[in-house]
Design a protein around this motif. Structure first.
Motif, mmCIF file in Angstrom:
data_model
loop_
_atom_site.group_PDB
_atom_site.id
_atom_site.type_symbol
_atom_site.label_atom_id
_atom_site.label_comp_id
_atom_site.label_asym_id
_atom_site.label_seq_id
_atom_site.Cartn_x
_atom_site.Cartn_y
_atom_site.Cartn_z
ATOM 1 N N GLY A 190 0.800 -1.222 0.000
ATOM 2 C CA GLY A 190 0.000 0.000 0.000
ATOM 3 C C GLY A 190 0.828 1.264 0.000
ATOM 4 O O GLY A 190 0.308 2.348 -0.318
ATOM 5 N N ALA A 191 2.115 1.160 0.348
ATOM 6 C CA ALA A 191 2.983 2.336 0.335
ATOM 7 C C ALA A 191 3.520 2.639 -1.059
ATOM 8 O O ALA A 191 4.151 3.677 -1.266
ATOM 9 N N TRP A 192 3.306 1.715 -2.005
ATOM 10 C CA TRP A 192 3.757 1.911 -3.382
ATOM 11 C C TRP A 192 2.690 2.647 -4.183
ATOM 12 O O TRP A 192 1.487 2.447 -3.975
ATOM 13 N N THR A 193 3.126 3.465 -5.125
ATOM 14 C CA THR A 193 2.182 4.142 -6.013
ATOM 15 C C THR A 193 1.537 3.154 -6.964
ATOM 16 O O THR A 193 0.344 3.260 -7.295
ATOM 17 N N THR A 194 2.323 2.174 -7.428
ATOM 18 C CA THR A 194 1.823 1.082 -8.262
ATOM 19 C C THR A 194 2.209 -0.228 -7.599
ATOM 20 O O THR A 194 3.151 -0.270 -6.795
ATOM 21 N N PRO A 195 1.520 -1.335 -7.890
ATOM 22 C CA PRO A 195 1.866 -2.608 -7.255
ATOM 23 C C PRO A 195 3.337 -2.958 -7.510
ATOM 24 O O PRO A 195 3.819 -2.833 -8.641
ATOM 25 N N PRO A 196 4.082 -3.379 -6.480
ATOM 26 C CA PRO A 196 5.529 -3.553 -6.603
ATOM 27 C C PRO A 196 5.961 -4.576 -7.636
ATOM 28 O O PRO A 196 7.046 -4.451 -8.221
ATOM 29 N N PHE A 197 5.148 -5.597 -7.884
ATOM 30 C CA PHE A 197 5.548 -6.632 -8.832
ATOM 31 C C PHE A 197 4.724 -6.586 -10.123
ATOM 32 O O PHE A 197 4.652 -7.563 -10.857
ATOM 33 N N GLU A 198 4.132 -5.431 -10.378
ATOM 34 C CA GLU A 198 3.450 -5.180 -11.650
ATOM 35 C C GLU A 198 4.168 -4.021 -12.336
ATOM 36 O O GLU A 198 3.913 -2.856 -12.030
ATOM 37 N N PRO A 199 5.082 -4.297 -13.263
ATOM 38 C CA PRO A 199 5.873 -3.227 -13.879
ATOM 39 C C PRO A 199 4.996 -2.223 -14.607
ATOM 40 O O PRO A 199 4.013 -2.589 -15.262
ATOM 41 N N GLU A 200 5.357 -0.957 -14.480
ATOM 42 C CA GLU A 200 4.606 0.106 -15.141
ATOM 43 C C GLU A 200 5.567 1.213 -15.535
ATOM 44 O O GLU A 200 6.448 1.599 -14.760
ATOM 45 N N ILE A 201 5.400 1.736 -16.744
ATOM 46 C CA ILE A 201 6.231 2.830 -17.240
ATOM 47 C C ILE A 201 5.473 4.135 -17.087
ATOM 48 O O ILE A 201 4.351 4.287 -17.585
ATOM 49 N N THR A 202 6.081 5.068 -16.373
ATOM 50 C CA THR A 202 5.506 6.396 -16.167
ATOM 51 C C THR A 202 6.634 7.415 -16.161
ATOM 52 O O THR A 202 7.642 7.225 -15.468
ATOM 53 N N GLY A 203 6.464 8.482 -16.930
ATOM 54 C CA GLY A 203 7.445 9.559 -16.905
ATOM 55 C C GLY A 203 8.847 9.132 -17.290
ATOM 56 O O GLY A 203 9.825 9.653 -16.737
ATOM 57 N N GLY A 204 8.954 8.196 -18.211
ATOM 58 C CA GLY A 204 10.272 7.770 -18.666
ATOM 59 C C GLY A 204 10.990 6.835 -17.719
ATOM 60 O O GLY A 204 12.188 6.579 -17.890
ATOM 61 N N ARG A 205 10.260 6.293 -16.723
ATOM 62 C CA ARG A 205 10.869 5.367 -15.779
ATOM 63 C C ARG A 205 10.017 4.098 -15.707
ATOM 64 O O ARG A 205 8.787 4.160 -15.799
ATOM 65 N N LEU A 206 10.691 2.974 -15.522
ATOM 66 C CA LEU A 206 10.024 1.690 -15.336
ATOM 67 C C LEU A 206 9.976 1.394 -13.846
ATOM 68 O O LEU A 206 11.019 1.255 -13.196
ATOM 69 N N TYR A 207 8.766 1.292 -13.305
ATOM 70 C CA TYR A 207 8.586 1.078 -11.869
ATOM 71 C C TYR A 207 8.357 -0.398 -11.572
ATOM 72 O O TYR A 207 7.710 -1.121 -12.334
ATOM 73 N N GLY A 208 8.884 -0.840 -10.425
ATOM 74 C CA GLY A 208 8.683 -2.205 -9.969
ATOM 75 C C GLY A 208 9.874 -2.674 -9.158
ATOM 76 O O GLY A 208 11.007 -2.206 -9.351
ATOM 77 N N ARG A 209 9.624 -3.599 -8.232
ATOM 78 C CA ARG A 209 10.707 -4.131 -7.407
ATOM 79 C C ARG A 209 11.688 -4.915 -8.289
ATOM 80 O O ARG A 209 11.293 -5.794 -9.045
ATOM 81 N N GLY A 210 12.958 -4.548 -8.181
ATOM 82 C CA GLY A 210 13.990 -5.176 -8.983
ATOM 83 C C GLY A 210 14.243 -4.497 -10.311
ATOM 84 O O GLY A 210 15.146 -4.894 -11.044
ATOM 85 N N SER A 211 13.460 -3.464 -10.640
ATOM 86 C CA SER A 211 13.626 -2.794 -11.931
ATOM 87 C C SER A 211 15.031 -2.237 -12.085
ATOM 88 O O SER A 211 15.631 -2.331 -13.160
#
Length: 467
Positions: A99-120
């Motif tokens: 819940g502290a993540w903006t997006t789910p940690p293990f669901e990769p998402e690209i926003t603002g030129g960055r790829l978000y996710g644990r281990g990215s």
């Protein structure tokens, strides 16, 4: 050739990013014993990617029976060409509260030129960068390439030393690229050439057989929590510099680290001054640091009005390059015992240990690397220090003393938030890192024959269908 490689990397990048996203979806948390199946799946996916990229041989190894397997993939060296070992790790940190993540940690998402996710960024980007480099050459790199993807880095690589010793002949290389660090800033490539070490302990203070009424006995009977606070306060002088005697300070770094930038990156509150003396780079790369990581004591909520009979804390020292971790831990223990207030009982239990390390960033391999990164990023690479310990760097240096070691970034930067919530990878810098690694392989192919390791662990040509 550099333009051809630039186009080749750009061509393979969409597929590499897709594979990176798939790797991020695997919750390969090495600290979680229940995640062993996920670590196995992550290793199998990694091995499959390099096999499909043309590796002559791939293996999944779990020599220590830990359930945290490593992956080995080999691309044999053409005759007379050197061999390069490319390292990354496929295990990741726990995500913490999703819940502290903006997006789910293990669901990769690209926003603002960055790829978000644990281990990215830490460190599945390293796997992806190695994959991009060998794909850019159609599975036939101009040098021998051995890929090692570890599965236990995030818990301190406890069995890596033995693993390297057992597989030394297969892993021997002229150059070792450890892609598990960060650039100095977005668009500013960096080689990490110094790393602080780690020495930690748990200190326990005892004063009473049992807790007693703070009104009836307070003022004469010592309580352990107050004594522990006084003891921990002796770790620093009034400036905030570490006061433990006998610790080493390394030579001053040449890189200037602006204080305002550091304050923003460290999220220091407005009006709160930094601690210690010297430049920021001095304090975080070249000098020791002492931190109280945790305290066991009664919680504020529900605490009785009683003197505390025992309290303990975990104390961590970050050690400057050139220090010795066991000796420094002994100095920390001696300090805590010698500074016990009021004659209270103090017991020190040894904890984590990691040697600091310094790399000589000179020689033909570094010259080749600087050329490659300059072409990829459009600016010179700089040498930086690392405030944290990366124990496996010293393990590689000890096992392969004749190899040149480079600690690089697969695209991570100070804003990537590795180990924290909303971890992310700057995608433009990731492409630069992929290109830099491909260019490095090309540059190393042009170096003179460097000796017996040149042919690599397997010198026969790859099978015809591997291109």
């Amino acid at each position: 050739m550099s333009d051809d490689l630039r186009r080749a990397v750009h061509r393979v990048l969409p597929g590499v990013l897709s594979d990176l996203k798939d790797l991020i979806r695997v919750q390969s948390v090495s600290a979680d014993p229940g995640a062993a199946p996920q670590l196995r799946r992550s290793a199998e996916m990694t091995a499959g990617l390099f096999a499909a990229a043309g590796a002559h041989r791939t293996e999944i190894l779990d020599d220590a029976g830990t359930g945290r397997p490593a992956v080995l993939a080999r691309f044999p060296a053409p005759a007379g060409r050197p061999t390069v070992l490319l390292y990354a790790h496929h295990d990741v940190q726990p995500a913490g509260d999703p819940g502290a993540w903006t997006t789910p940690p293990f669901e990769p998402e690209i926003t603002g030129g960055r790829l978000y996710g644990r281990g990215s960024a830490d460190d599945k980007a390293g796997i992806a960068a190695h994959l991009a480099a060998v794909r850019a050459f159609g599975g036939r790199p101009p040098v021998g390439v051995t890929i090692l993807v570890e599965g236990e880095e995030e818990i301190g690589s406890p069995t890596l030393g033995g693993f390297l010793a057992r597989h030394r002949d297969s892993l021997a290389a002229d150059a070792i690229v450890l892609a598990d660090s960060e650039n100095f800033a977005v668009g500013v490539p960096a080689f990490t050439t110094t790393l602080r070490g780690l020495a930690a302990c748990v200190v326990e203070v005892r004063t009473l057989e049992t807790g007693v009424h703070s009104g009836t006995y307070g003022g004469a009977a010592p309580d352990a929590l107050t004594a522990l606070c006084r003891l921990l306060a002796t770790l620093h002088d009034d400036n905030g510099d570490v006061a433990v005697e006998g610790l080493v300070t390394a030579p001053r770094p040449t890189v200037e680290y602006p204080e305002e930038r550091f304050r923003a990156e460290a999220s220091v509150l407005d009006g709160v001054p930094l601690v210690g003396t010297g430049g920021v780079a001095d304090r975080i790369w070249a000098k020791p640091a002492a931190t109280v990581l945790a305290i066991d004591a009664p919680a504020v909520a529900g605490a009785p009005n009683a003197l505390v009979p025992a309290a303990r804390a975990k104390v961590s020292l970050r050690l400057a390059p050139g220090d010795d971790a066991p000796r420094a831990r002994a100095a920390l223990a001696r300090h805590l015992l010698d500074h016990a207030p009021w004659g209270v009982r103090v017991q020190v239990t040894e904890s984590d240990l990691a040697q600091p390390h310094a790399i000589d960033p000179h020689g033909p391999v570094y010259d080749a690397a600087r050329r490659a990164y300059r072409l990829a990023y459009g600016r010179d690479v700089i040498d930086i220090g690392g405030g944290g310990a990366i124990p496996f760097v010293a393990e590689f240096a000890e096992t392969f003393p004749e190899s040149t070691i480079l600690v690089t970034s697969p695209g991570g930067d100070p804003a990537c938030r590795a180990h924290s919530t909303d971890e992310s990878l700057h995608l433009a810098d990731f492409e630069h890192a992929c290109l830099a690694e491909a260019l490095l392989l090309n540059e190393l192919a042009a170096l003179p024959d460097s000796g017996p390791q040149t042919a690599g662990p397997e010198s026969e040509p790859p099978p015809a269908n591997s291109a």
